[in-house]
Design an enzyme around this catalytic site. Structure first.
Site, PDB file in Angstrom:
ATOM      1  N   HIS A  91       0.816  -1.223   0.000  1.00  0.00           N
ATOM      2  CA  HIS A  91       0.000   0.000   0.000  1.00  0.00           C
ATOM      3  C   HIS A  91       0.856   1.283   0.000  1.00  0.00           C
ATOM      4  O   HIS A  91       0.512   2.273   0.657  1.00  0.00           O
ATOM      5  CB  HIS A  91      -0.959   0.018   1.206  1.00  0.00           C
ATOM      6  N   ASP A 147      -7.084  -6.668  -1.650  1.00  0.00           N
ATOM      7  CA  ASP A 147      -6.966  -6.645  -0.186  1.00  0.00           C
ATOM      8  C   ASP A 147      -8.136  -7.372   0.484  1.00  0.00           C
ATOM      9  O   ASP A 147      -8.314  -7.284   1.704  1.00  0.00           O
ATOM     10  CB  ASP A 147      -6.838  -5.216   0.344  1.00  0.00           C
TER      11      ASP A 147
HETATM   12  O1  NQM Z   1      -4.462  -6.489   4.889  1.00  0.00           O
HETATM   13  C1  NQM Z   1      -3.756  -5.514   4.910  1.00  0.00           C
HETATM   14  O2  NQM Z   1      -3.046  -5.311   3.941  1.00  0.00           O
HETATM   15  C2  NQM Z   1      -3.741  -4.612   6.014  1.00  0.00           C
HETATM   16  C3  NQM Z   1      -4.103  -4.866   7.293  1.00  0.00           C
HETATM   17  C4  NQM Z   1      -4.186  -6.178   7.903  1.00  0.00           C
HETATM   18  C5  NQM Z   1      -2.937  -6.934   7.811  1.00  0.00           C
HETATM   19  O3  NQM Z   1      -2.052  -6.603   7.081  1.00  0.00           O
HETATM   20  C6  NQM Z   1      -2.741  -8.147   8.613  1.00  0.00           C
HETATM   21  O4  NQM Z   1      -3.600  -8.493   9.424  1.00  0.00           O
HETATM   22  O5  NQM Z   1      -1.696  -8.769   8.447  1.00  0.00           O
HETATM   23  C7  NQM Z   1      -4.439  -3.722   8.146  1.00  0.00           C
HETATM   24  O6  NQM Z   1      -4.027  -2.604   7.803  1.00  0.00           O
HETATM   25  O7  NQM Z   1      -5.131  -3.925   9.152  1.00  0.00           O
END
Ligand code: NQM
Length: 297
Positions: free
Chosen positions: A180, A249
């Site tokens: 991101h 995502d």
């Molecule tokens: O899914 C994503 O990219 C971002 C997430 C969750 C995440 O990364 C995880 O739980 O490992 C977030 O910002 O909560």
């Protein structure tokens, strides 16, 4: 995490059909699976307890959106047990590969097993709300070990720690993919301080790639039509077109208060990659180079 807690639903029940049709062979290069919990319990250290969002749901969404393949990224709720991610890959008929999260003490044999199961990278997560610690020295050790497997590092951090992370990033000996875009403030525009700092990182090494993902996260709480995201990100895609990836995502961990419509997310693609050539690179050529290089001949 207690099983009596309510499980969170962070994904859209009936996403729209996008107006945009991705090119044949398009890859959703950032998505996750949750459980199913009865088979693949969540980590005791998980910071959120989601509902089940297993491979069947992921592949139904893939087909609905007009995609062909997935890159399943191990989510923090599964800790360093990659069984749910491996299960998703195994059920995909070769149409999914993955990125693992590993205990730095992982054995070489276990790394080999992950490779056999379709893993092609490890993820280092620096978000304090998601993980208890992020030991840079141990991560560097892991990065050195996975280089021999031809894997890359996926890294997740927010813009405010980019400068602090620079020496660590400089020391990673493999290709790096930044999740991101390191979460810039897109309201600053394409030439804002966050985008400038991120471009400086990309300019520091040819082998730093990024995922131009998550307008929903980067414009929370404002929500669609995500005009700031489009304005800030389109120039980045044009300038770094051979090292950008795109993904839904899904199932959008922690987005339960601003659940995006996956069809609308797909319709962002032509706004950040307006030509067929850019779309082909973003959705097919670039992810295939990283995750299925053997198919490129
Ligand atoms: O899914 C994503 O990219 C971002 C997430 C969750 C995440 O990364 C995880 O739980 O490992 C977030 O910002 O909560």
């Amino acid at each position: 995490m207690s099983e009596t807690q309510d499980r969170i639903i962070s994904w859209h029940a009936s996403p729209s059909k996008p107006a945009y049709t991705p090119p044949p062979g398009a890859v959703d290069a950032h998505c996750h699976v949750f459980g199913p919990m009865a088979e693949f319990p969540f980590s005791a250290k998980a910071k959120y307890l989601p509902g089940d969002a297993g491979p069947d749901m992921l592949f139904a969404l893939r087909d609905h959106l007009g995609f062909s393949r997935n890159v399943i990224v191990q989510a923090s709720c599964h800790g360093t047990d990659n069984a749910a991610t491996l299960n998703g890959i195994a059920k995909s008929n070769g149409k999914a590969r993955g990125v693992a999260v590993v205990d730095p003490a992982i054995s070489d044999a276990e790394l080999e097993r992950l490779h056999e199961g379709g893993i092609r990278g490890v993820r280092f997560n620096f978000l304090k709300r998601l993980v208890d610690d992020a030991p840079k020295d141990k991560f560097l050790e892991v990065a050195r070990r996975i280089k021999g497997l031809g894997w890359h590092v996926v890294i997740y951090f927010e813009a405010d720690i980019l400068e602090e992370l620079r020496p660590f990033l400089d020391a990673i000996p493999t290709l790096i993919v930044v999740d991101h875009m390191g979460r810039p403030d897109v309201t600053q525009g394409p030439d804002g301080a966050d985008m400038k700092a991120f471009r400086a990182l990309l300019d520091s090494r040819e082998d730093i790639w990024t995922k131009v993902t998550c307008p929903d996260r980067l414009e929370e709480p404002k929500g669609p039509p995500w005009d700031d995201f489009a304005r800030a990100v389109a120039p980045l895609v044009a300038d770094y077109q051979d090292r950008v990836l795109w993904g839904t995502d899904w199932p959008h961990p922690n987005m339960q208060n601003a659940i995006p419509d996956d069809g609308a997310l797909v319709d962002m693609i032509p706004r950040i990659a307006p030509t067929a050539e850019l779309q082909q690179k973003l959705l097919v050529t670039n992810p295939m180079r990283l995750y299925w290089p053997e198919e490129l001949g």
